[in-house]
Scaffold this motif. Structure first.
Motif, PDB file in Angstrom:
ATOM      1  N   LYS A 133      -0.170   3.104  -5.010  1.00 51.19           N
ATOM      2  CA  LYS A 133      -1.387   3.800  -4.585  1.00 51.19           C
ATOM      3  C   LYS A 133      -2.581   3.334  -5.423  1.00 51.19           C
ATOM      4  CE  LYS A 133       0.834   6.249  -1.632  1.00 51.19           C
ATOM      5  NZ  LYS A 133       0.958   5.486  -0.380  1.00 51.19           N
ATOM      6  N   ASP A 134      -3.759   3.339  -4.784  1.00 46.62           N
ATOM      7  CA  ASP A 134      -4.968   2.892  -5.460  1.00 46.62           C
ATOM      8  C   ASP A 134      -5.218   3.635  -6.767  1.00 46.62           C
ATOM      9  OD1 ASP A 134      -5.309   1.205  -3.400  1.00 46.62           O
ATOM     10  OD2 ASP A 134      -7.101   2.160  -2.565  1.00 46.62           O
ATOM     11  N   ARG A 171       0.830  -1.207   0.000  1.00 45.96           N
ATOM     12  CA  ARG A 171       0.000   0.000   0.000  1.00 45.96           C
ATOM     13  C   ARG A 171       0.860   1.251   0.000  1.00 45.96           C
ATOM     14  NH1 ARG A 171      -5.225  -0.168   0.363  1.00 45.96           N
ATOM     15  NH2 ARG A 171      -5.429   1.977   1.001  1.00 45.96           N
TER      16      ARG A 171
END
Lengths: 491, 351
Positions: free
Chosen positions: A401-402, A397
């Motif tokens: 990053k998303d 994470r």
């Protein structure tokens, strides 16, 4: 990847790929490493793929069960099975992993879409092991692949998601939620009992290790979707049949049968319930661009044979002397350039994303621990433990990053459907212009016509990929969520 | 119950349509896969022998010459129905009939080779270079349907006063036939290359413009075959779309898939109209146009049909990918679409 002395072909590649040419000024060594990979693929084509492609394709129509192990053993010399394995583990994957993959598959598929797929399907199988951060298996499975490859023994992996009643459905969260899933990995003491079938698994019948996604509760596939590592030899696991495909035959599409197969907890990649993210979306975000490169490679092969045909004299004149053929050649060339722009746009972006993880000192420091310890059972159990996995999740994470992963999925889906549609149209047009000409080139273009169609189907149909682009880029409703530590899922 | 819109045609065509459809369903459908994968000559011959019951082995030969005496449109109707099950057999019948056409139209001495005897499928050696010199045939034909395993070949020599067409037995001295090594599609029509050096003809046929007649027959026939392929794609894809669940509903409920299917339906409508219209004209241009349009539609329909099936469409078992291969050969023979386009303008210019 060591820097190579730039050959003439290498310089031509830099001209062919202007994006790489521009990067070359900033990163000479890295880009020359990529050029070296493509040159090796070209050598493999010349010595291995091209001499057998037509004969193999025809033979596998008569004998669909046949598999050409020799071409895979030859591929070991070129280290094509280490393309997705990080350098710290002895593989070739560096900061240009996705781009390297894409360039190599374009080159291989320009000779034969089936042989290219047979080689690429292995790396697709490796990808979930990497993306899920299942480091416990890196020292065993990936190490074995690299070491055996050096000895000329291909140890292959495959990636299994499609089920007889759910293909497209398992590639999109919204659809997975309502999919009719047949295969189930039921939780039992010490692990899972798997029953059901997977189908159309590229390379499934030859793979020693298979990364598989499956529901642990068929009635809630989205929430319980989980990535597993399956080993050939697990009791009850078999690959009973392969399909007779229209094209890309050199690589089998296999059915996998699970009859009460026990998979231990240690073979869950990531956490139970993380499958849609680490087993599907992140993989698709990495792999769909290279599928665009497969399509581009097949189209480029067809273009080259079409060009050779156009230069052959027929009835005292050459097709290339005709205006309309020149126009068509220019159109095809433009399509190839456009495709390369599309898939490189994805792969260079993807590399920028993964590079954060794989070249970060924190990541590299994990490999300063002596291999003796890293390969030991206690270390593996530590990594496989609840908290071990949580730690890996935190790192992932931190690195990825998303929104970057979502952006990559968008670009990958775009490159996939656009390249495949362009390629299909190019090959179809080439045949239309050639007609039933007596040239030996026609047979190659006919094969490309059969081969290229699959690129519109696998890795999500082109319709699904359009939807993925719409949902990510235009509507903003689809977001890739990198699995976080100790969150969601069924645990 | 899904059905195609009624296509208005006279009673005689409707009757023929029905009998051709039953022949295709009873004889061809059960062996469609074998006719593609292993189109052994005996298997093809057996299927063609059954088609003779419809008069299809001498369809374009007038009744007074011992033939089936179908008009162009009737022939197209039968071909369309046959192609719905097996386009390869339809094209074998087309090539055979095109090979008999010069004899049907022209004048010659003796009996027509192939009519009233077990002599099929005949091969029409076209397009290629064919010359008749001092009563002997020299020819180079790179690709012709029925070449592999044919009993006799019809050729149309260029620039020969008097004689407009010849037939040559395939076992005559100087004839060599090489089967296409690995045909993409239409395999039941066993394509191959022909070479003749000083071959002895068995019939010398004189008469009108044989080349134009034969070309027109090929264009018309292939237009009809293309419509048959579109119908097959529509039928298969529609049936699959109704039984396959996908993304929370049946495929048939997905709008994009409905558009694919609707395009096929439009292709059948347009294709039939174009074929019918061009049959009513003696000119070449309408037939060329119908062929270009219908075969392009067929390629698209087959490709979309595979797409609707997803992975299953790509596999041999579902019989869908075969249509993509068959349709493509219909588009690549007897000429290319661009050359055909240029021909249209030539016809326009020369009147």
């Amino acid at each position: 990847m060591a820097a190579t002395v730039m050959s003439e072909r290498g310089r031509k590649l830099l001209r062919d790929f202007p994006a790489l040419g521009a990067l070359h000024e900033h990163d000479r060594k890295g880009i020359e490493g990529l050029i070296g990979l493509v040159e090796r693929a070209a050598e493999y084509n010349r010595d291995v793929a091209l001499p057998r492609a037509l004969e193999l394709d025809e033979r596998m129509e008569r004998e669909p069960d046949y598999f050409d192990w020799e071409m895979m053993r030859e591929a070991c010399k070129y280290r094509f099975f280490s393309l997705a394995i990080p350098e710290v583990l002895g593989g070739l994957a560096n900061k240009y992993m996705v781009t390297g993959m894409a360039l190599v598959v374009e080159e291989l598929c320009s000779a034969c879409g089936g042989i290219g797929l047979a080689i690429a399907a292995h790396s697709l199988g490796v990808a979930p092991l990497i993306a899920s951060g299942a480091m416990a298996h890196w020292e065993t499975v990936l190490h074995e692949i690299v070491e055996e490859e050096k000895k000329g023994n291909p140890v292959l992996m495959a990636y299994a998601i499609t089920e007889p009643s759910a293909g497209t459905d398992v590639e999109e969260p919204e659809f997975l939620a309502v999919a009719r899933i047949g295969l189930e990995a039921k939780r039992v003491k010490g692990g899972y009992r798997v029953n059901g079938r997977k189908c159309f698994i590229s390379g499934g019948s030859e793979a020693k290790y298979i990364t598989m996604t499956a529901a642990t509760d068929r009635s809630r596939p989205l929430e319980t979707w989980t990535t597993f590592l399956v080993e050939r030899g697990m009791e009850g696991f078999s690959t009973p049949r392969v399909e007779l495909k229209m094209g890309q035959r050199a690589c089998h599409a296999a059915e996998l049968l699970f009859e009460d197969v026990f998979i231990p907890h240690s073979h869950v990649l990531g956490y139970e319930g993380d499958g849609i993210a680490n087993g599907i979306l992140i993989i698709m975000a990495a792999s769909r661009g290279p599928v665009g490169a497969i399509a581009t490679g097949i189209a480029r092969g067809a273009f080259e044979h079409f060009l050779a045909w156009a230069r052959e004299p027929a009835n005292g004149k050459k097709p290339i002397d005709e205006d309309r053929i020149r126009m068509a050649l220019a159109d095809m060339y433009a399509v190839l350039e456009e495709n390369r722009g599309l898939y490189l746009g994805h792969s260079l972006g993807g590399d920028a994303l993964f590079r954060n993880a794989f070249t970060h000192p924190l990541f590299l420091s994990a490999f300063m621990i002596p291999r003796r310890i890293r390969a030991s059972k206690p270390y593996a159990s530590l990594l496989n433990s609840y908290y071990g996995k949580g730690l890996v999740n935190i790192l992932f994470r931190y690195f990825i990053k998303d929104e970057d992963a979502t952006d990559m999925l968008a670009k990958a889906s775009l490159a996939k459907f656009a390249c495949a549609d362009n390629a299909m149209a190019l090959v179809s047009r080439a045949l239309e212009l050639m007609g039933t000409t007596p040239s030996p080139q026609r047979r190659w273009v006919e094969k490309a016509y059969r081969d290229v169609k699959l690129t519109q189907i696998y890795e999500g149909t082109n319709q699904l990929n359009r939807l993925a682009l719409y949902n990510t880029e235009i509507a903003g409703t689809l977001k890739v969520e990198i699995p976080g530590p100790f969150k969601k899922g069924v645990r | 119950m899904a059905r195609l819109p009624e296509f208005r045609e006279e009673q005689e065509y409707r009757i023929l349509r029905d009998s051709a459809a039953s022949f295709a369903a009873d004889v061809l459908a059960p062996q469609a896969e074998e006719l593609d994968l292993q189109p052994a000559p005996w298997r093809v011959k057996k299927a063609l022998a059954k088609a003779d019951e419809l008069g299809m082995l001498s369809a374009l030969v007038p009744e007074e010459k011992g033939g089936g005496g179908l008009d162009d449109y009737a022939f197209c109707v039968a071909l369309e129905e046959i192609a719905v099950e097996e386009a390869g057999v339809a094209v074998a019948l087309l090539a055979h009939n095109a090979a008999l056409l010069p004899a049907a139209l022209g004048e010659f001495e003796g009996l027509i080779t192939g009519v009233g005897e077990e002599s099929y499928p005949a091969c029409l050696a076209f397009p290629g270079e064919v010359a008749l010199r001092e009563g002997k045939v020299n020819a180079r034909v790179p690709f012709a349907f029925n070449a592999d395993g044919c009993p006799f070949i019809t050729l149309i020599p260029t620039q020969e006063a008097g004689t407009r067409a010849v037939t040559v037995r395939s076992d005559a001295a100087g004839v060599s036939i090489e089967a296409e090594a690995y045909p993409l599609g239409l395999r039941a029509a066993r394509p191959g290359a022909l070479k003749m050096e000083g071959a002895e003809p068995s019939n010398l046929i004189s008469g009108g413009d044989m080349l134009g007649a034969v070309e027109r027959a090929l264009f018309l026939g292939l237009s009809a075959v293309a419509v048959g392929i579109i119908r097959n794609a529509l039928r298969k894809a529609y049936a699959y779309a109704r039984e396959r669940y996908q993304a929370g509903k049946m495929i048939i409920e997905h709008q994009q898939m409905r558009i694919f299917l609707a395009e096929m339906l439009a292709g059948v409508e347009e294709g039939r109209s174009l074929t019918r219209e061009s049959c009513s004209s003696r000119e070449l241009a309408p037939a060329v146009t119908a062929w270009m349009r219908n075969t392009a539609r067929a390629v698209q329909a087959a490709t979309d049909g595979v797409q609707i099936h997803g992975g299953y469409g790509y596999m041999r078992d579902y019989g869908m990918e075969r249509l993509m291969r068959d349709a493509k050969y219909c588009q690549m023979y007897p000429t290319t679409s661009q050359e055909a386009l240029l021909r249209l303008l030539d016809i326009y210019e020369t009147g």
